[in-house]
Design an enzyme around this catalytic site. Sequence first.
Site, PDB file in Angstrom:
ATOM      1  N   GLY A  93       0.845  -1.120  -0.078  1.00  0.00           N
ATOM      2  CA  GLY A  93      -0.061  -0.060   0.038  1.00  0.00           C
ATOM      3  C   GLY A  93       0.772   1.021   0.082  1.00  0.00           C
ATOM      4  O   GLY A  93       1.965   1.152   0.185  1.00  0.00           O
ATOM      5  N   GLY A 150       0.584   5.846   0.559  1.00  0.00           N
ATOM      6  CA  GLY A 150      -0.060   6.976   0.929  1.00  0.00           C
ATOM      7  C   GLY A 150       0.696   8.082   0.216  1.00  0.00           C
ATOM      8  O   GLY A 150       1.211   8.093  -0.606  1.00  0.00           O
ATOM      9  N   VAL A 183       4.756   1.181   1.048  1.00  0.00           N
ATOM     10  CA  VAL A 183       5.480   0.085   1.899  1.00  0.00           C
ATOM     11  C   VAL A 183       5.522  -1.088   1.059  1.00  0.00           C
ATOM     12  O   VAL A 183       4.183  -1.352   0.442  1.00  0.00           O
ATOM     13  CB  VAL A 183       4.901  -0.031   3.361  1.00  0.00           C
ATOM     14  CG1 VAL A 183       5.309  -1.138   3.756  1.00  0.00           C
ATOM     15  CG2 VAL A 183       4.675   1.207   3.946  1.00  0.00           C
ATOM     16  N   LYS A 222       9.807   0.310   3.379  1.00  0.00           N
ATOM     17  CA  LYS A 222       8.896   1.638   3.291  1.00  0.00           C
ATOM     18  C   LYS A 222      10.012   2.687   2.528  1.00  0.00           C
ATOM     19  O   LYS A 222      10.997   2.811   2.859  1.00  0.00           O
ATOM     20  CB  LYS A 222       8.720   2.169   4.554  1.00  0.00           C
ATOM     21  CG  LYS A 222       7.894   3.621   4.596  1.00  0.00           C
ATOM     22  CD  LYS A 222       7.765   4.023   5.966  1.00  0.00           C
ATOM     23  CE  LYS A 222       6.752   5.166   6.083  1.00  0.00           C
ATOM     24  NZ  LYS A 222       6.641   5.671   7.440  1.00  0.00           N
ATOM     25  N   ASP A 225       0.266  11.302  15.418  1.00  0.00           N
ATOM     26  CA  ASP A 225      -0.516  10.827  14.347  1.00  0.00           C
ATOM     27  C   ASP A 225      -1.341   9.278  14.967  1.00  0.00           C
ATOM     28  O   ASP A 225      -1.658   8.510  14.106  1.00  0.00           O
ATOM     29  CB  ASP A 225       0.036  10.557  13.101  1.00  0.00           C
ATOM     30  CG  ASP A 225      -1.116  10.572  12.189  1.00  0.00           C
ATOM     31  OD1 ASP A 225      -2.364  11.126  12.242  1.00  0.00           O
ATOM     32  OD2 ASP A 225      -0.864  10.166  10.890  1.00  0.00           O
TER      33      ASP A 225
END
Length: 524
Positions: free
Chosen positions: A39, A41, A46, A73, A179
């Site tokens: 996936g 963002g 990653v 990552k 976060d």
Amino acid sequence: MVREAKELRGVDADSYAEMYRPGTGDLIDGRYELTESLGKGGMAQVWRAREVFPGHEAPEIHEVSAGREVAVKFLRHDSEALYALGPEERAAELAVRNARFRREATLLGALDHPGITELYGSGSHRGVPYIAMRLVTGVSLRTFLDEHTPLPSATAIAVAVQMAGALACAHTLPVVHRDLKPPNIMIDDEGAVVLIDFGIAKPLRADATRYTAHGSTLGTRGYLAPEQLLEREPTARTDVYCFGCVFYELLTGRPPFPLGADSGLTERHLYEEPLPPSVYAAGIPEAIDDLVIRMLAKQPGQRPPVDEVLAVLAPLGPRPGDPEPRPRTHPDPTTPLRRPADRAPRTHRAPTAPRLTSPVAGEEEWLDARAVELLCTRAETEIAVGEPGDAAGRLHELAQRVRREWGTRRPLVRRVWRGAADGLRLAGDFGSAARLYQGIDGTLLHGDGPAERAERAVVRLRVAECRLAFGELDAAVFAVDAAGRTAAGLPRELAVQVESVRREVDAQLSARLADAGGPGRAGV
């Protein structure tokens, strides 16, 4: 062939478009073979990878075994947000992202807790920075909540207990995650809770570099603390608020202020008091209602530290030998608490230690006081030049043992604790140092003569200095004022000692107050 990107600044649009993008089968630094995209963002993506060659430069913090699966990552250089920027803005943004990415690797290397993904390695591949870390197989808390809400209370508390333990480790450095939200919390296949994505985490040292300009709010809408919304300096209590939002959702199936279509979400986080979780879910103990409401206090200073959160939750969570909660969930976050022996321990390097014991035939060895005194002298020499090393670290290892074996009234015990605390403080481990200083004040200092009053004032100043790293300014103001009053009543030699430390802490406090008072300060 993909062109290698050797410089980020001044990259033109064509070369920017041709920057390296990871693909299945790619071999990263001759060590990690990419097998599957997990996936991406806006900032990073990653990949699952197989470690094919350990390499002689393998990190010291782990035993490296060929063939294990890892997560790799990559910092994204091809995001839509970057494409939208002009060349100069893009170069500046890439520089900030690179710096923040490097800091994430540094933080992961310093954080040692099973609830935080450990670092295996980091570097740059064809101009794109990467971090290799433990692969957490399981589900995100977001997915888990979507599938299992409402949760049994034992399950909700088990997740929160594990979160608190991992967060307490981060805050000891101190580092604020900034976060915390369900997508950034994983539950692995064995039920262990793992905090991920320290991409915008920030060390709370006064000298930590800021990478975010005024007007840039970091974090995720719906889980932001009031001070984040107001673009103020974060503290460890910022994480506690975000943690409170997540815990509320664990208990009730909904955040304290749901997103929905309400355009006033920011105002609700800033001004509206949340209802107790028991309003939405039956059977929640009053102690948890009270804890959650305090975690969601608007003022950071009114929120409990995460150590206190853990202390409240741990006795209320599942215990070894408890039955599975009903209804069952998979994975089951109560398993690590109900069956702790089932989880394989992580291996760490064993610290080397001097021979500080004297053997007696047929008896357990005891501490050698002379050897401990010599170790204290070595540690104090290290501390005097501002470079705590092996001796100061060994005092930390001995602190609990000397108090257990020699009691609380022997001066050498206090000397060990003081050296250990000073070493930790200078090394930047403010949370651990504060606990040792508080132990000196609470149990090792006896009497009320001038020398004891002077040492007590210094120790309390050091506690305040450590808490400054967590943004706790009010306590430091009180300690500095109290030390000044104490020094005024002491003999000159002792007063000079107290005043020296008081001025040192006061200077740090003044810098922090000036920083906190500036409008719109939201560093990273």
